[in-house]
Design a protein around this motif. Sequence first.
Motif, PDB file in Angstrom:
ATOM      1  N   GLY A 109       1.021  -1.232   0.040  1.00 43.27           N
ATOM      2  CA  GLY A 109      -0.018   0.060   0.046  1.00 43.27           C
ATOM      3  C   GLY A 109       0.869   1.306  -0.091  1.00 43.27           C
ATOM      4  N   TRP A 110       1.885   1.285   0.602  1.00 43.60           N
ATOM      5  CA  TRP A 110       2.903   2.506   0.903  1.00 43.60           C
ATOM      6  C   TRP A 110       3.375   2.591  -0.491  1.00 43.60           C
ATOM      7  N   ILE A 111       4.327   1.614  -0.732  1.00 45.32           N
ATOM      8  CA  ILE A 111       4.936   1.640  -1.895  1.00 45.32           C
ATOM      9  C   ILE A 111       4.202   2.218  -3.268  1.00 45.32           C
ATOM     10  N   SER A 112       2.866   1.404  -3.482  1.00 44.69           N
ATOM     11  CA  SER A 112       1.931   2.110  -4.403  1.00 44.69           C
ATOM     12  C   SER A 112       1.638   3.448  -4.543  1.00 44.69           C
ATOM     13  N   THR A 113       1.510   3.813  -3.031  1.00 52.01           N
ATOM     14  CA  THR A 113       1.058   5.447  -2.748  1.00 52.01           C
ATOM     15  C   THR A 113       2.091   6.165  -3.270  1.00 52.01           C
ATOM     16  N   VAL A 114       3.222   5.905  -2.866  1.00 52.46           N
ATOM     17  CA  VAL A 114       4.477   6.603  -2.982  1.00 52.46           C
ATOM     18  C   VAL A 114       4.739   6.888  -4.461  1.00 52.46           C
ATOM     19  N   LEU A 115       4.669   5.888  -5.071  1.00 53.48           N
ATOM     20  CA  LEU A 115       4.906   5.678  -6.686  1.00 53.48           C
ATOM     21  C   LEU A 115       3.888   6.566  -7.397  1.00 53.48           C
ATOM     22  N   LEU A 116       2.654   6.653  -6.771  1.00 53.85           N
ATOM     23  CA  LEU A 116       1.618   7.509  -7.564  1.00 53.85           C
ATOM     24  C   LEU A 116       1.933   8.929  -7.088  1.00 53.85           C
ATOM     25  N   GLU A 117       2.258   9.008  -6.014  1.00 58.85           N
ATOM     26  CA  GLU A 117       2.682  10.547  -5.604  1.00 58.85           C
ATOM     27  C   GLU A 117       3.801  11.145  -6.418  1.00 58.85           C
ATOM     28  N   ALA A 118       4.812  10.462  -6.744  1.00 59.01           N
ATOM     29  CA  ALA A 118       5.718  10.706  -7.188  1.00 59.01           C
ATOM     30  C   ALA A 118       5.334  11.260  -8.872  1.00 59.01           C
ATOM     31  N   ASN A 119       4.544  10.542  -9.279  1.00 57.42           N
ATOM     32  CA  ASN A 119       3.808  11.004 -10.776  1.00 57.42           C
ATOM     33  C   ASN A 119       2.971  12.540 -10.607  1.00 57.42           C
ATOM     34  N   MET A 120       2.534  12.473  -9.436  1.00 54.92           N
ATOM     35  CA  MET A 120       1.637  13.757  -9.195  1.00 54.92           C
ATOM     36  C   MET A 120       2.406  14.988  -9.054  1.00 54.92           C
ATOM     37  N   TYR A 121       3.437  14.801  -8.113  1.00 55.65           N
ATOM     38  CA  TYR A 121       4.030  15.954  -7.526  1.00 55.65           C
ATOM     39  C   TYR A 121       5.524  16.191  -7.920  1.00 55.65           C
ATOM     40  N   GLY A 122       5.990  15.177  -8.529  1.00 56.77           N
ATOM     41  CA  GLY A 122       7.595  15.287  -8.808  1.00 56.77           C
ATOM     42  C   GLY A 122       7.675  15.506 -10.345  1.00 56.77           C
ATOM     43  N   ARG A 123       8.934  15.180 -11.009  1.00 58.93           N
ATOM     44  CA  ARG A 123       9.350  15.519 -12.443  1.00 58.93           C
ATOM     45  C   ARG A 123       9.773  13.772 -13.052  1.00 58.93           C
ATOM     46  N   ALA A 124       9.284  12.889 -11.984  1.00 64.08           N
ATOM     47  CA  ALA A 124       9.501  11.561 -12.342  1.00 64.08           C
ATOM     48  C   ALA A 124       9.005  10.865 -13.694  1.00 64.08           C
ATOM     49  N   PRO A 125       9.493  10.160 -14.359  1.00 59.00           N
ATOM     50  CA  PRO A 125       9.060   9.566 -15.414  1.00 59.00           C
ATOM     51  C   PRO A 125       7.886   8.441 -14.859  1.00 59.00           C
ATOM     52  N   GLN A 126       6.915   7.872 -15.844  1.00 57.59           N
ATOM     53  CA  GLN A 126       6.020   7.050 -15.121  1.00 57.59           C
ATOM     54  C   GLN A 126       6.608   6.079 -14.151  1.00 57.59           C
ATOM     55  N   THR A 127       6.363   6.184 -12.983  1.00 57.21           N
ATOM     56  CA  THR A 127       6.862   5.252 -11.769  1.00 57.21           C
ATOM     57  C   THR A 127       6.279   4.072 -12.024  1.00 57.21           C
ATOM     58  N   ILE A 128       5.261   3.542 -12.424  1.00 59.57           N
ATOM     59  CA  ILE A 128       4.407   2.213 -12.376  1.00 59.57           C
ATOM     60  C   ILE A 128       3.495   2.194 -13.477  1.00 59.57           C
TER      61      ILE A 128
END
Length: 347
Positions: A109-128
């Motif tokens: 749950g945490w890992i999935s949430t953090v990966l999605l937040e990186a998509n929302m708030y960061g400059r990351a490429p698609q995390t998952i």
Amino acid sequence: MNIKRENNKDFTAVILMMLLHKLLFLLICFNVYYTNATPPIEQVMEKLIKSISEEQILKPVKFNFPIWEKQLGLYRSEIRIDFFGKPYEADLRKNKFIYVFDNNMFATGWISTVLLEANMYGRAPQTIDTEHLSLSIDAIEKFHDHNQNESSVPLMTFWPQTYNETTNTWESTPDNLRYLIMDLDRNLLIIEDILKVLGIKNIAELIDKIRTGSASFKDVFEIPPDFDDTYLNIGLGVQLKLLQDKYPSLYSRWSQTNSNMKKLIDLTLEYAYRPSSQSLDQNTIDPRTYFWLRDFVRDNPQAIIVTTWAQNITEVRKVAHQGVRMPFNLNNVDVTVGVLALMFYME
């Protein structure tokens, strides 16, 4: 005159030598800098995303000790025994082979949430991608509390539940530890062989510790649903809703089994800590909680505070023998659980 010319030549040679030394030093500095330079953030993020992706279980594995059961879609999580005392015992805590693979909802749950937040708030490429996120959602779905008598209640358990036909109850326990204890004598022989291969000393003493500790595992690892995993799951649902444009099908799937929010709110209030209540189920809390919370409770006696466990004292007296009980038979307050709940209500 010749002496002066010779002196000028020597002086020029010294200057040239100094310049060459400086140039060589500069070249060395450039080489060291570019060899050890931090790679661009994009490369770091891609490497991290790849590393996390490799920890997701893409093929389920059945328990056959020393092979651990691994549930499809979950991310790697480990239970490690807190060996302490002698140096060789302390080394066991860090040994990469001494662990129990843990199938739990919280890590995924945490890992999935953090990966999605990186998509929302960061400059990351698609995390998952959708396929791997879908596996996570399907895996988390199995951690709903099956003891609820209403449908689509988003009340979650930390560990998977198994049905006990004798008590007619679903019990939440760490499956690999349960399998290990079910055939303890045979599995201890295998553990002994593994310790020998690893060159561990005082094996007989360690085996005795494991045997003694296993007797208490059953009492410690039979837990009720909790609001930590519950509101983590709600937070994941919020992320899916906000990212519907990227994962259009996943939020609708998630909401189908997590739609009964009224029941969740009722349960949260039912098991909340209320210091001024006249009910023992509401005004009793773990002494460790009261120790750090006492000043706030004194200043805010009418407070209603989210607890960790979806259970009270009356219930634990009735169902403890059925394998569903809070550790120490008392509820507690965890700040991070309260934060997760507040995040949901703020969203």
